[in-house]
Design a protein around this motif. Structure first.
Motif, short mmCIF file in Angstrom:
data_model
loop_
_atom_site.label_atom_id
_atom_site.label_comp_id
_atom_site.label_asym_id
_atom_site.label_seq_id
_atom_site.Cartn_x
_atom_site.Cartn_y
_atom_site.Cartn_z
N PRO A 85 12.42 19.18 -16.45
CA PRO A 85 12.39 20.83 -14.98
C PRO A 85 13.52 20.67 -13.60
CG PRO A 85 10.59 19.11 -15.12
CD PRO A 85 11.29 18.15 -15.92
N GLU A 86 13.96 19.49 -13.33
CA GLU A 86 14.86 19.74 -12.16
C GLU A 86 16.09 19.31 -12.15
OE1 GLU A 86 14.02 20.22 -9.09
OE2 GLU A 86 11.30 20.18 -9.85
N VAL A 87 16.59 20.34 -13.71
CA VAL A 87 17.85 19.70 -14.24
C VAL A 87 18.58 20.92 -14.19
CG1 VAL A 87 19.55 19.75 -16.17
CG2 VAL A 87 17.93 17.97 -15.85
N LEU A 88 19.74 20.91 -13.13
CA LEU A 88 20.17 22.16 -13.60
C LEU A 88 20.42 23.27 -14.69
CD1 LEU A 88 23.37 21.00 -10.82
CD2 LEU A 88 21.11 23.11 -10.37
N VAL A 89 20.59 24.22 -14.54
CA VAL A 89 20.92 24.97 -15.90
C VAL A 89 22.32 25.50 -16.49
CG1 VAL A 89 20.45 27.94 -16.39
CG2 VAL A 89 18.10 26.79 -15.14
N LEU A 90 23.10 24.62 -15.57
CA LEU A 90 23.70 24.82 -15.63
C LEU A 90 24.29 24.01 -17.14
CD1 LEU A 90 26.74 25.94 -12.51
CD2 LEU A 90 26.08 27.31 -15.31
N GLU A 91 23.90 22.27 -16.44
CA GLU A 91 24.23 21.08 -17.06
C GLU A 91 23.28 21.45 -18.68
OE1 GLU A 91 22.46 18.03 -14.61
OE2 GLU A 91 23.86 18.63 -13.32
N ALA A 92 22.13 22.76 -18.48
CA ALA A 92 21.53 22.38 -19.69
C ALA A 92 22.20 22.97 -20.62
CB ALA A 92 20.11 23.19 -19.53
N THR A 93 22.64 24.15 -20.07
CA THR A 93 23.75 24.92 -20.95
C THR A 93 24.92 24.32 -21.33
OG1 THR A 93 22.93 27.20 -19.43
CG2 THR A 93 25.08 26.60 -20.91
N LYS A 94 25.29 23.50 -20.66
CA LYS A 94 26.16 22.41 -21.52
C LYS A 94 25.62 21.63 -22.43
CE LYS A 94 29.56 19.57 -19.95
NZ LYS A 94 30.56 18.42 -19.23
N LEU A 95 24.78 21.72 -22.43
CA LEU A 95 24.18 20.43 -23.26
C LEU A 95 23.85 21.18 -24.56
CD1 LEU A 95 23.47 17.40 -24.27
CD2 LEU A 95 21.09 18.04 -23.57
N MET A 96 23.23 23.06 -23.96
CA MET A 96 22.94 23.55 -25.73
C MET A 96 23.92 24.00 -25.59
SD MET A 96 20.04 25.79 -23.80
CE MET A 96 19.78 26.51 -25.51
N ARG A 97 25.43 24.43 -25.56
CA ARG A 97 26.68 24.39 -26.31
C ARG A 97 27.57 23.54 -26.66
NH1 ARG A 97 28.11 27.73 -21.05
NH2 ARG A 97 28.90 30.20 -21.78
N GLU A 98 27.64 22.53 -26.20
CA GLU A 98 28.06 20.66 -26.83
C GLU A 98 27.43 20.91 -28.05
OE1 GLU A 98 28.51 16.28 -26.00
OE2 GLU A 98 27.87 17.03 -24.61
N PHE A 99 26.17 20.71 -28.17
CA PHE A 99 25.06 20.29 -29.64
C PHE A 99 25.30 21.96 -30.54
CE2 PHE A 99 24.89 16.95 -26.50
CZ PHE A 99 25.08 15.88 -27.70
N ARG A 100 25.54 22.72 -30.16
CA ARG A 100 24.93 23.80 -30.60
C ARG A 100 23.89 24.27 -31.42
NH1 ARG A 100 30.03 24.23 -34.72
NH2 ARG A 100 31.93 24.28 -33.04
N VAL A 101 22.97 24.31 -30.03
CA VAL A 101 21.68 24.19 -30.48
C VAL A 101 20.67 25.99 -29.31
CG1 VAL A 101 20.22 21.46 -30.94
CG2 VAL A 101 20.34 22.89 -28.43
N ASP A 102 19.88 26.53 -30.21
CA ASP A 102 19.17 27.44 -29.21
C ASP A 102 18.37 26.93 -28.49
OD1 ASP A 102 21.59 29.28 -30.44
OD2 ASP A 102 20.76 29.48 -31.78
N GLN A 103 17.66 26.01 -28.10
CA GLN A 103 16.34 26.21 -27.92
C GLN A 103 16.45 24.36 -27.47
OE1 GLN A 103 15.93 27.61 -31.43
NE2 GLN A 103 15.48 29.39 -30.75
N LEU A 104 16.17 24.09 -26.25
CA LEU A 104 15.84 23.30 -25.59
C LEU A 104 14.33 22.15 -25.09
CD1 LEU A 104 18.75 20.71 -25.23
CD2 LEU A 104 18.84 21.90 -23.08
N PRO A 105 13.97 21.88 -25.94
CA PRO A 105 13.01 20.97 -25.22
C PRO A 105 12.81 19.90 -23.67
CG PRO A 105 12.72 20.05 -27.39
CD PRO A 105 14.08 20.88 -26.73
N VAL A 106 11.84 20.99 -22.97
CA VAL A 106 11.75 20.94 -21.60
C VAL A 106 10.80 19.40 -21.56
CG1 VAL A 106 11.77 21.74 -18.91
CG2 VAL A 106 12.61 22.59 -20.60
N VAL A 107 10.90 18.45 -20.90
CA VAL A 107 9.90 17.15 -20.80
C VAL A 107 9.66 16.61 -19.44
CG1 VAL A 107 9.42 17.05 -23.32
CG2 VAL A 107 11.60 15.57 -21.65
#
Length: 353
Positions: free
Chosen positions: A310-332
């Motif tokens: 939950p403390e990760v920057l949204v920009l980093e999470a967005t980069k991850l979603m783009r890289e792996f081409r996923v539309d949802q990312l679980p938060v743990v």
């Protein structure tokens, strides 16, 4: 009886007025070069004025920093004319970095706005000459109110400097204009020393990127420091099913969760994330004719899904979603429990895509 004769007077003809700004002749190459050379000299003069401040920083600057940093009230910035405009920017910079600050117009101050100033406040007074009448006449009032004055001025012997508690002297600066009068290099120096003070105060105070984000919720700055927990779907909006649930139950959760997310987190008995099931997974099952909705979700879910904290920057999470081409990312969380879901639709709404 004679008939009235018809008037034969002619209407006056309208004449085209000459253009107030007739087109100028195309400048010669030498004139263009001369203009560019002069513009460069203005930039050089302002740059030299700013660089000249480096040798002027000392004990007075440190004392000014302490007054602003330890101020129990607010920092009141005041000035008039061009210095006042620089002061408004300085006040805005302080406020954006967690220092409570207001701008006080000297003329309005003597007509009641002095009520904005209270004991415990600190005054930042900007005037290159240090002799601005509207500003100098406020000094006795500041003293009576018990508000220390920091003067930002180009004359350490001026009335403003003599009446101040701390003086940040930028020195006498030659203006970068043909007449040597238009505030240019001096305002650049006032601007720069104000920024130096504001940034030094920011460095000396506990002020995190999360606090900065709270003060900049909009635009590019806000997006650059936003954390996942601020945008993720959590609580009732976080879709979760047990790994022992049937496929039909997962579809019901995805359909009935507020916001209708395109996926659901799959967790074990302790709530730890063990998988994810998405709309895409469901479509692929139907395409293959595998429509047994009584199957356990653990058999068809995506195992070992990529996730973020939950403390990760949204920009980093967005980069991850783009890289792996996923539309949802679980938060743990730190224990691996599914505390949220980051959905591409929310990222689109927040203009991350």
């Amino acid at each position: 009886m004679a008939r009235a004769s018809r008037s034969t007077a002619r209407k006056p003809r309208l004449r085209a007025l000459p253009s107030p700004n007739p087109p100028s002749p195309e400048p010669s190459r030498d004139e263009r070069e001369a203009t560019l050379a002069y513009a460069r000299s203005v930039l050089e003069a302002e740059a030299q004025a700013i660089l000249g401040l480096m040798g002027r920083l000392g004990d007075s600057f440190l004392r000014a920093l302490e007054l602003v940093r330890d101020c129990p009230g607010q920092t009141v910035v005041t000035g008039i004319g061009k210095a006042g405009l620089i002061g408004q920017k300085l006040s805005a910079t302080l406020a954006s970095t967690g220092v409570r600050s207001v701008f006080l117009h000297p003329t309005e101050a003597v007509h009641g706005d002095l009520g904005r100033v209270g004991r415990g406040d600190v005054i930042l007074a900007l005037s290159n000459s240090g002799a601005t009448e509207e500003l100098v006449r406020l000094l006795p009032s500041f003293k009576r109110l018990g508000a220390p004055v920091i003067a930002l001025t180009g004359d350490a012997e001026s009335p403003l400097a003599r009446g101040a508690d701390v003086v940040l002297d930028i020195g006498r600066i030659e203006e970068a204009c043909p007449m040597g009068m238009v505030p240019t290099a001096s305002t650049a120096a006032l601007h720069a020393i104000g920024d130096a003070l504001a940034m030094a105060v920011m460095r000396a105070r506990p002020f995190s990127s999360s606090e900065y984000a709270l003060l900049h919720p909009g635009g590019k700055i806000g997006r650059s420091v936003m954390r996942v927990f601020e945008l993720m779907r959590s609580g009732p909006s976080n879709p979760v099913v047990r790994d022992s649930a049937r496929l039909s139950e997962a579809v019901v959760v995805m359909t009935n969760t507020p916001g209708r997310p395109g996926a659901t987190n799959v967790v074990d008995r302790q709530g730890r994330l063990v998988g994810i099931f998405t709309d895409g997974d469901l479509r692929r099952l139907v395409e293959r004719g595998e429509t047994n909705f009584e199957r356990p979700i653990r058999e068809v879910m995506g195992k070992r899904p990529r996730c973020v904290g939950p403390e990760v920057l949204v920009l980093e999470a967005t980069k991850l979603m783009r890289e792996f081409r996923v539309d949802q990312l679980p938060v743990v969380d730190a224990e691996g429990k599914a505390v949220g879901l980051l959905d591409v639709q929310d990222l689109l709404a927040a203009r991350y895509f």
